[in-house]
Scaffold this motif. Structure first.
Motif, PDB file in Angstrom:
ATOM      1  N   LYS A   1     -11.678 -80.854 -23.456  1.00 38.38           N
ATOM      2  CA  LYS A   1     -11.666 -80.993 -24.815  1.00 38.38           C
ATOM      3  C   LYS A   1     -12.784 -79.757 -25.085  1.00 38.38           C
ATOM      4  O   LYS A   1     -13.363 -79.154 -24.236  1.00 38.38           O
TER       5      LYS A   1
ATOM      6  N   MET B   1     -11.913 -86.218 -21.624  1.00 40.82           N
ATOM      7  CA  MET B   1     -10.842 -86.266 -22.965  1.00 40.82           C
ATOM      8  C   MET B   1     -10.731 -87.984 -23.275  1.00 40.82           C
ATOM      9  O   MET B   1     -12.185 -88.259 -23.399  1.00 40.82           O
TER      10      MET B   1
ATOM     11  N   GLN C   1      -7.136 -77.051 -25.090  1.00 36.89           N
ATOM     12  CA  GLN C   1      -7.920 -78.674 -25.523  1.00 36.89           C
ATOM     13  C   GLN C   1      -7.144 -79.248 -24.915  1.00 36.89           C
ATOM     14  O   GLN C   1      -7.840 -80.530 -24.228  1.00 36.89           O
ATOM     15  N   ARG C   2      -5.443 -78.964 -25.391  1.00 32.60           N
ATOM     16  CA  ARG C   2      -4.649 -80.717 -25.563  1.00 32.60           C
ATOM     17  C   ARG C   2      -3.883 -80.239 -25.097  1.00 32.60           C
ATOM     18  O   ARG C   2      -2.236 -78.564 -25.668  1.00 32.60           O
TER      19      ARG C   2
END
Length: 579
Positions: free
Chosen positions: A32, A215, A194-195
């Motif tokens: 994150k 996360m 990030q993802r």
């Protein structure tokens, strides 16, 4: 072996091996915002600088220029940046810059933070292609680092502008190609974002070493089956700068080490003003760029003809085809390497058997077996006589069978004539039930002939399906995939052999699997197999999914493929795994 320390776990240093983890395997970092990703990437850049290992950072946020506080890192930026050594670079300069960096072997930050999205992708398409070609020529190790990978190479692009969508596809292609085959040319590969769920799968799957920071929510669910439940439970509560390293089937929690330069990415929370930046000598880089620009300079035609534009398109198509064929060639080479390893194992086994046989025959003379050989020869002669006698008897039996069949047919014809005769005269010589039985027999004989014809057509359909080029290629791909799984280290191949022969209706638990590892590790392996489609998970239990996996795959090629053809492929793959 060259290692860099990235942090500590319970007081013990945690290392990354530069050649193995960054060049051969590839590293992905996800977490994150404000969890410590950019901070760790900066630390890795510092450590690489300290061992004089060149690297290139694709920086779309302007987070890495502070490395110049302590290290001779060149910053090339789109737009006017006060800290840039090479400001105002453009997409037209991308190819020259990429080749010059590789030849100069100087670490460089390509700062695209001032560029518009379209300009970023225009630059990257040219830069990445030329970077890859230059590395293939130079064959010297260099690390490519791409931050914000989820933005640059998305799993699903939302771009509505066709030109931008096409550029995103090209960037995805080059990043995937570099990640997949770059290690053969000395290219290291680090991506951070990030993802993971929003990043193109073709890019993520090329990284065999992963680092995960904090996360939560959907990101945790996305990782289910790839990390142990204990690790997944810890991820949401990780502090900034804490992460888990996943490599070699191990999961190691660690605290990221301290950086020597100011973290410009606002992670961790304390942000310092950048100190005085080092003046970097870029004279060598400029000379190489000037040399390349002179070499590429050509008189421009006064008018670009349609034929010229058409020729350019054909050249681009040919280059694309060459890259596709290169990937196909590399796949064939991988298959050959697997086969070579198998042959080496087989050769080693045969050598051992040969040595064992030599040891048994050591000191044994032929005379000792002379009587036994003579006895065997006599038995062979006797058996050959019996075989000759049996063949003669078989020939006679065959002749008698033919004669009997002629008699049967004559009797049948005679019976038919008698029935017709008495029917004309109206005589009740043969009982009605006998006549009905005869008709029923004829009907059954007709059905038998139809069945035999249908069965023949069915067998032909099965053979036709198995001989289709597309089906053969798909089966070959399945074989290669399973061969790779068999060559994995540890107990994974043993677990694979156990579950692949299970009846699909039987469910097992991790405790039921025989392996010299913990139940949690067995569960992780079973989940890995379920993720691949070879098992089906159902409330913590697992059952064989090979048949479904094969069915779905083959019927994408041939929707009408018969079940028997599917069954034959499944049996072939099972034999491959357990052999």
């Amino acid at each position: 072996m060259v290692q860099i320390e990235i942090g500590k776990s319970d007081g013990r240093p945690v290392y990354l091996d530069v050649w193995r983890d960054l060049i051969s395997y590839g590293l992905s970092i996800f977490g994150k915002r404000r969890s410590g990703k950019t901070y760790l990437v900066g630390l890795i850049c510092e450590k690489l600088s300290e061992i004089n290992q060149p690297f290139i950072v694709i920086d779309v946020m302007g987070n890495y220029y502070t490395l110049k506080e302590k290290y001779p890192v060149i910053v090339a930026s789109v737009g006017e940046r006060s800290y840039a050594d090479l400001p105002n670079i453009t997409p037209e300069m991308a190819r020259t810059l990429a080749r010059a960096i590789v030849e100069a072997r100087q670490s460089c930050i390509v700062d695209l933070s001032e560029a518009r999205m379209l300009e970023q992708y225009e630059f990257l398409v040219e830069f990445l292609e030329e970077f890859y070609e230059a590395c293939k020529h130079e064959k010297k190790p260099i690390i490519l680092i791409i931050d914000e990978i989820h933005r640059l190479v998305p799993e699903k692009s939302t771009a509505r502008l066709k030109e931008l969508a096409d550029l995103i596809k090209k960037v995805t292609y080059w990043v995937t190609d570099i990640a997949r085959t770059g290690g053969n040319h000395g290219i290291g590969y680090i991506i951070a974002g990030q993802r993971e769920a929003e990043t193109a799968k073709t890019v993520i799957t090329q990284s065999e070493v992963q680092i995960y920071f904090r996360m939560s929510g959907a990101d945790i669910k996305y990782l289910a089956g790839r990390l142990t439940k204990e690790t997944l439970d810890k991820l949401p509560s990780l502090e900034t700068g804490e992460a888990v390293l996943v490599a070699d089937e191990e999961e190691i929690f660690f605290k990221v080490g301290e950086r020597r330069t100011t973290p410009a990415g606002r992670t961790p929370d304390l942000v310092l003003e950048p100190g005085k930046l080092k003046k970097v000598d870029i004279s060598r880089l400029r000379k190489i760029m000037q040399k390349l620009e002179r070499a590429e300079a050509r008189p421009k035609p006064k008018q670009i003809t349609p034929e010229y534009e058409e020729l350019k398109k054909k050249i681009a198509q040919m280059q694309q085809k060459i890259h596709e064929l290169t990937i196909e060639r590399d796949t064939v080479i991988e298959e050959m390497e697997i086969r070579i390893e198998q042959l080496k194992v087989e050769n080693s086994r045969l050598r051992k058997e040969n040595e064992s046989l030599k040891a048994k025959l050591q000191g044994v003379s032929v005379e000792a077996y002379k009587e036994e050989i003579e006895d065997l020869n006599r038995r062979i002669a006797t058996l050959e006589g019996k075989i000759k006698e049996y063949k003669e008897q078989l020939a006679e039996a065959s002749r008698l069978e033919d004669e009997l069949e002629r008699i049967r047919q004559a009797a049948k014809n005679l019976a038919d004539d008698i029935i017709d005769f008495v029917d004309v005269l109206g005589l009740d010589v043969i009982p009605q039930d006998t006549i009905e039985m005869k008709k029923r027999l004829e009907e059954l004989e007709q059905k038998l002939r139809i069945y035999e014809t249908t069965e023949k057509e069915r067998r032909l359909r099965v053979e036709e399906t198995l001989n289709k080029i597309g089906v053969k290629e798909r089966v070959r791909g399945m074989r290669v995939f399973l061969e790779r799984l068999k060559l994995k280290s540890g107990v994974f191949p043993k677990i694979l052999k156990q579950v692949i022969v299970l009846d699909p209706s039987v469910k097992i638990r991790p405790e039921d699997v025989e392996a010299e590892v913990t139940v949690e590790t067995r569960r992780k392996y079973l989940k890995d197999l379920a993720r691949m489609g070879l098992l089906i998970e159902d409330n913590g239990k697992f059952r064989n999914g090979l048949s479904l996996w094969v069915t779905n795959s083959i019927r994408k090629i041939d929707p009408s493929a018969p079940d028997e053809a599917i069954d034959k492929i499944v049996e072939e793959l099972i034999r491959l795994v357990v052999s």
